[in-house]
Scaffold this active site. Structure first.
Site, PDB file in Angstrom:
ATOM      1  CG  HIS A 112     -23.799 -33.737  -1.755  1.00 34.08           C
ATOM      2  ND1 HIS A 112     -24.453 -34.276  -0.683  1.00 34.08           N
ATOM      3  CD2 HIS A 112     -23.031 -32.717  -1.242  1.00 34.08           C
ATOM      4  CE1 HIS A 112     -24.115 -33.625   0.427  1.00 34.08           C
ATOM      5  NE2 HIS A 112     -23.251 -32.659   0.113  1.00 34.08           N
TER       6      HIS A 112
ATOM      7  CG  HIS B 278     -25.627 -42.322   2.667  1.00 31.00           C
ATOM      8  ND1 HIS B 278     -24.515 -42.187   3.455  1.00 31.00           N
ATOM      9  CD2 HIS B 278     -26.197 -41.088   2.586  1.00 31.00           C
ATOM     10  CE1 HIS B 278     -24.428 -40.932   3.858  1.00 31.00           C
ATOM     11  NE2 HIS B 278     -25.429 -40.245   3.336  1.00 31.00           N
TER      12      HIS B 278
ATOM     13  CG  ASP C 116     -31.159 -35.958  -1.267  1.00 25.02           C
ATOM     14  OD1 ASP C 116     -31.541 -34.964  -0.636  1.00 25.02           O
ATOM     15  OD2 ASP C 116     -29.966 -36.148  -1.582  1.00 25.02           O
TER      16      ASP C 116
END
Ligand code: ACO
Length: 373
Positions: free
Chosen positions: A220, A259, A310
């Site tokens: 995460h 994802h 990210d």
């Protein structure tokens, strides 16, 4: 009774009116406003106001909201004392978790889950998360934490409190935009953790402390720091091919890619990629952008796996000079606006979240007395 797919993939656990995600089309909207409109035009706190109030603020409302939160930035003295007592090598996400938990102990509304108290706590939490992260960072380096300066924006004051000196307006604006992009994202793991805690009628500080715990993991929020380590490990564009071949052969996950919900481009990555290109260029770090964009090309070309939020955030933070272990706390700083919104949404229409488990263990074993085992 059979279990839902592993990792609850595809399960719609409940409803929210905070953010909308279309994973097939690559759409993200906060309260109905597309991220592609918000990212270039709105500020982080403007988006927090939107999330909490279900409407955009007027200029006056935004100024007063910013001023109110700026006045709330100073953390409790007991929180600073607690942070100064933790080991010097505590990782920043653990320090943030502890700092938020301490704030919960001292909060005057700690045990009050009313909408009014929740909103007061949400404001304190968004205002103080940067202060906690910066204080823990300073303490770890052997410096005293700095008091907040309410005349600065939330992002600019974070830079000053963490570094000991102010950064540029451009750096603060870039940081602010990353916070906006990290603000909310449906029932992601950390937000869902917050909602589970809130649904027991647990208090807001307990919920967001749990959220930090979930965010810390590398699948995460921890992925932004790991992505940067990957890019630095590759080091030079010519190393990329062999590095990737080895990673695939070892079935390693490439951090910052893939994802659960997006099966196409993560819409947040578009903005972060543009920022990364510009900021790495300004910092003379073009090679890092070159490696990043080629890694993205290879991941998409060879595996059909896209960069997530990210990936390009990593080089944005690197170009801004943020220490790598502060990347995930910064994600938490942004997501705090979302976590608190979800706690308020959960408490406003609550039912305990308590799924079942499909039992796959042994059955009907004969009891064996302790001396006979
Ligand atoms: N690198 C290489 N292969 C990948 C990656 C990756 N980053 N992500 C997915 N895959 C592959 C898997 O190996 C798997 O292949 P297989 O079917 O041949 O075994 C397939 O794609 C499906 O992957 P899962 O891990 O089952 O997908 P899941 O939906 O469970 O996981 C996750 C999603 C955790 C984000 C995953 O893509 C991953 O681990 N990415 C790297 C960590 C990361 O960047 N996390 C941040 C996510 S965004 C966020 O939290 C804000």
């Amino acid at each position: 009774m059979t279990a839902a797919g592993k990792g609850l993939e595809g399960v719609v656990a409940s409803q929210t009116s905070l953010s909308f995600i279309d994973g097939q089309e690559g759409i993200l909207a906060y309260r109905g406003y597309d991220i592609h409109d918000l990212a270039p035009n709105a500020s982080f706190l403007e988006s927090v106001f939107l999330l909490w109030n279900d409407r955009l603020p007027t200029r006056e409302e935004l100024a007063s909201f910013e001023a109110e939160l700026a006045g709330l930035r100073a953390v409790e003295p007991g929180t600073l004392e607690g942070l100064s007592g933790i080991p010097r090598d505590t990782v920043p996400m653990a320090a943030l978790r502890t700092g938020l938990s301490l704030e919960g102990i001292f909060d005057p509304d700690a045990e009050d889950n009313s909408p009014e108290a929740n909103l007061r706590k949400a404001k304190r939490l968004v205002a103080r998360t940067p202060t906690i992260i910066a204080a823990a960072h300073r303490l770890r380096q052997g410096h005293d934490p700095l008091d907040p300066d309410p005349s600065l924006s939330i992002a600019a004051d974070f830079v000053r409190m963490a570094n000991g000196e102010p950064g540029t307006d451009e750096a603060a604006a870039a940081l602010d935009r990353t916070l906006l992009l990290y603000l909310d994202h449906g029932f992601n793991a950390s937000t869902f953790a917050c909602r589970v805690i809130a649904a027991t009628l647990g208090d807001m500080h307990s919920a967001v402390t749990g959220g930090v715990g979930a965010l810390k993991g590398s699948l995460h929020g921890g992925a932004n720091a790991k992505a940067m380590e990957t890019i630095l490990e590759i080091g030079e564009p010519e190393n990329l091919g062999p590095w990737l071949e080895k990673a695939f052969a070892e079935k390693r996950k490439v951090m910052g890619f893939g994802h659960r919900v997006y099966k196409t481009k993560d819409p947040r990555a578009k903005h972060l990629k543009a920022m990364s290109e510009q900021l790495t260029k300004q910092a003379g770090l073009e090679t890092l952008f070159e490696i990043s964009s080629e890694l993205e090309n290879q991941m998409v070309g060879q595996k059909g796996i896209n960069a997530n939020v990210d990936f390009y955030c990593a080089t944005v933070y690197y170009a801004l000079g943020v220490p790598i272990d502060l990347y995930t706390p910064l994600f938490g700083m942004g997501r705090m606006g979302g976590w608190t919104a979800h706690v308020m949404e959960q408490h406003a229409d609550n039912r305990l979240i308590r799924p079942r488990a499909e039992y796959v263990g042994k059955n009907d074993l004969p009891w064996i007395a302790i001396d006979d085992r």
